[in-house]
Design a protein around this motif. Structure first.
Motif, PDB file in Angstrom:
ATOM      1  N   PHE A  90      24.880  55.968  88.237  1.00 19.71           N
ATOM      2  CA  PHE A  90      25.835  55.576  87.203  1.00 19.71           C
ATOM      3  C   PHE A  90      26.506  54.266  87.612  1.00 19.71           C
ATOM      4  CE2 PHE A  90      29.493  56.126  84.434  1.00 19.71           C
ATOM      5  CZ  PHE A  90      28.974  56.878  83.380  1.00 19.71           C
ATOM      6  N   THR A  91      26.417  53.230  86.776  1.00 16.08           N
ATOM      7  CA  THR A  91      27.025  51.933  87.077  1.00 16.08           C
ATOM      8  C   THR A  91      27.981  51.556  85.949  1.00 16.08           C
ATOM      9  OG1 THR A  91      25.083  51.225  88.305  1.00 16.08           O
ATOM     10  CG2 THR A  91      26.575  49.496  87.550  1.00 16.08           C
ATOM     11  N   THR A  92      29.180  51.124  86.322  1.00 16.70           N
ATOM     12  CA  THR A  92      30.216  50.754  85.352  1.00 16.70           C
ATOM     13  C   THR A  92      30.782  49.377  85.677  1.00 16.70           C
ATOM     14  OG1 THR A  92      30.836  53.050  84.996  1.00 16.70           O
ATOM     15  CG2 THR A  92      32.477  51.391  84.404  1.00 16.70           C
ATOM     16  N   THR A  93      30.982  48.577  84.652  1.00 20.82           N
ATOM     17  CA  THR A  93      31.701  47.309  84.761  1.00 20.82           C
ATOM     18  C   THR A  93      32.919  47.404  83.868  1.00 20.82           C
ATOM     19  OG1 THR A  93      29.662  46.076  85.133  1.00 20.82           O
ATOM     20  CG2 THR A  93      31.572  44.817  84.407  1.00 20.82           C
ATOM     21  N   GLU A  94      34.078  47.078  84.419  1.00 21.08           N
ATOM     22  CA  GLU A  94      35.327  47.065  83.647  1.00 21.08           C
ATOM     23  C   GLU A  94      35.859  45.640  83.607  1.00 21.08           C
ATOM     24  OE1 GLU A  94      37.665  49.942  85.773  1.00 21.08           O
ATOM     25  OE2 GLU A  94      36.902  51.574  84.538  1.00 21.08           O
ATOM     26  N   PHE A  95      36.484  45.286  82.500  1.00 19.98           N
ATOM     27  CA  PHE A  95      37.000  43.935  82.335  1.00 19.98           C
ATOM     28  C   PHE A  95      38.243  43.949  81.470  1.00 19.98           C
ATOM     29  CE2 PHE A  95      33.447  45.012  79.647  1.00 19.98           C
ATOM     30  CZ  PHE A  95      33.929  44.822  78.364  1.00 19.98           C
ATOM     31  N   THR A  96      39.121  42.954  81.698  1.00 27.08           N
ATOM     32  CA  THR A  96      40.321  42.769  80.876  1.00 27.08           C
ATOM     33  C   THR A  96      40.354  41.338  80.365  1.00 27.08           C
ATOM     34  OG1 THR A  96      41.677  42.138  82.769  1.00 27.08           O
ATOM     35  CG2 THR A  96      41.683  44.464  82.164  1.00 27.08           C
ATOM     36  N   SER A  97      41.333  41.057  79.534  1.00 26.91           N
ATOM     37  CA  SER A  97      41.413  39.732  78.926  1.00 26.91           C
ATOM     38  C   SER A  97      41.880  38.645  79.887  1.00 26.91           C
ATOM     39  CB  SER A  97      42.341  39.769  77.715  1.00 26.91           C
ATOM     40  OG  SER A  97      43.641  40.164  78.131  1.00 26.91           O
ATOM     41  N   ASN A  98      42.697  39.012  80.873  1.00 30.07           N
ATOM     42  CA  ASN A  98      43.273  37.946  81.684  1.00 30.07           C
ATOM     43  C   ASN A  98      42.737  37.850  83.110  1.00 30.07           C
ATOM     44  OD1 ASN A  98      44.488  40.129  82.909  1.00 30.07           O
ATOM     45  ND2 ASN A  98      46.565  39.326  82.756  1.00 30.07           N
ATOM     46  N   LYS A  99      41.852  38.765  83.519  1.00 26.75           N
ATOM     47  CA  LYS A  99      41.291  38.642  84.865  1.00 26.75           C
ATOM     48  C   LYS A  99      40.017  39.472  84.992  1.00 26.75           C
ATOM     49  CE  LYS A  99      44.528  42.112  86.412  1.00 26.75           C
ATOM     50  NZ  LYS A  99      45.661  42.414  87.231  1.00 26.75           N
ATOM     51  N   PRO A 100      39.121  39.050  85.856  1.00 30.33           N
ATOM     52  CA  PRO A 100      37.941  39.867  86.112  1.00 30.33           C
ATOM     53  C   PRO A 100      38.353  41.198  86.721  1.00 30.33           C
ATOM     54  CG  PRO A 100      37.702  37.663  87.030  1.00 30.33           C
ATOM     55  CD  PRO A 100      39.126  37.812  86.597  1.00 30.33           C
ATOM     56  N   ASN A 101      37.505  42.201  86.577  1.00 31.71           N
ATOM     57  CA  ASN A 101      37.835  43.527  87.075  1.00 31.71           C
ATOM     58  C   ASN A 101      36.854  44.010  88.119  1.00 31.71           C
ATOM     59  OD1 ASN A 101      40.198  44.960  86.248  1.00 31.71           O
ATOM     60  ND2 ASN A 101      39.499  44.675  84.165  1.00 31.71           N
ATOM     61  N   SER A 102      36.256  45.161  87.870  1.00 29.61           N
ATOM     62  CA  SER A 102      35.420  45.762  88.898  1.00 29.61           C
ATOM     63  C   SER A 102      34.021  46.091  88.408  1.00 29.61           C
ATOM     64  CB  SER A 102      36.083  47.035  89.437  1.00 29.61           C
ATOM     65  OG  SER A 102      36.163  48.014  88.437  1.00 29.61           O
ATOM     66  N   VAL A 103      33.126  46.163  89.381  1.00 31.30           N
ATOM     67  CA  VAL A 103      31.766  46.639  89.171  1.00 31.30           C
ATOM     68  C   VAL A 103      31.555  47.725  90.209  1.00 31.30           C
ATOM     69  CG1 VAL A 103      29.316  46.070  89.208  1.00 31.30           C
ATOM     70  CG2 VAL A 103      30.973  44.387  88.386  1.00 31.30           C
ATOM     71  N   ARG A 104      31.204  48.951  89.728  1.00 33.02           N
ATOM     72  CA  ARG A 104      31.026  50.082  90.651  1.00 33.02           C
ATOM     73  C   ARG A 104      29.744  50.821  90.315  1.00 33.02           C
ATOM     74  NH1 ARG A 104      35.812  50.671  88.302  1.00 33.02           N
ATOM     75  NH2 ARG A 104      35.167  52.632  87.340  1.00 33.02           N
ATOM     76  N   THR A 105      29.136  51.398  91.324  1.00 33.25           N
ATOM     77  CA  THR A 105      27.964  52.236  91.100  1.00 33.25           C
ATOM     78  C   THR A 105      28.100  53.508  91.921  1.00 33.25           C
ATOM     79  OG1 THR A 105      25.555  52.233  90.921  1.00 33.25           O
ATOM     80  CG2 THR A 105      26.498  51.229  92.900  1.00 33.25           C
ATOM     81  N   GLY A 106      27.540  54.581  91.418  1.00 36.01           N
ATOM     82  CA  GLY A 106      27.670  55.854  92.118  1.00 36.01           C
ATOM     83  C   GLY A 106      26.816  56.922  91.485  1.00 36.01           C
TER      84      GLY A 106
END
Length: 152
Positions: free
Chosen positions: A57-73
């Protein structure tokens, strides 16, 4: 005679109870984190089956004002009831900020609801998740997410 009828009904019902697991699942949506600024984020996830009831399972999260995270598990199916599937999830990766970079971890649960019959499209799911997310940039924070996914 009653025993034979019961055996026949059971044999006919078992295939209806068997649910096949999709090989892949792609979903996207929005999340809410009351301790974050901004409080809303977007996300996209991809899962592929690696074993019975187990997905990479891989997830990328993002917001409008800054990069966020990329996780896999790993996500593991822990329960099925009708059109609902519940999975336990644990993942790790990286979090990026405007001037920082570090590790990111999350654990929690994901529930999917098969909407195929309702929307007359095969493999469409409503996705609801509650996870605790910890990054090198932030303390552990609860994140509530929802979205739409497609099993294929």
């Amino acid at each position: 005679m009653r025993l034979h009828a019961l055996a026949l009904l059971t044999a006919l019902a078992l295939p209806a109870l068997a649910q096949t697991e999709p090989q892949n699942f792609l979903a996207a949506g929005a999340g809410f984190n009351s301790a974050s600024s901004p409080q809303a984020n977007g996300w996209i996830s991809f899962a592929t089956r690696v074993a019975d009831k187990t997905y990479s399972f891989t997830t990328t999260e993002f917001t409008s004002n800054k990069p966020n995270s990329v996780r896999t598990g790993v996500a593991r199916i822990v329960m099925r009831a009708g059109s609902m599937t519940v999975l336990a999830l644990g993942d790790a990766g990286a979090a990026m900020g405007a001037e920082s970079f570090g590790g990111a971890f999350s654990a929690g649960g994901i529930t999917t609801f098969d909407l195929s019959k309702l929307v007359k499209a095969e493999g469409v799911h409503l996705v609801v998740a509650l996870k605790a997310v910890k990054t090198a940039i932030t303390d552990a924070q609860p994140v509530f997410s929802f979205g739409i996914g497609k099993a294929f």
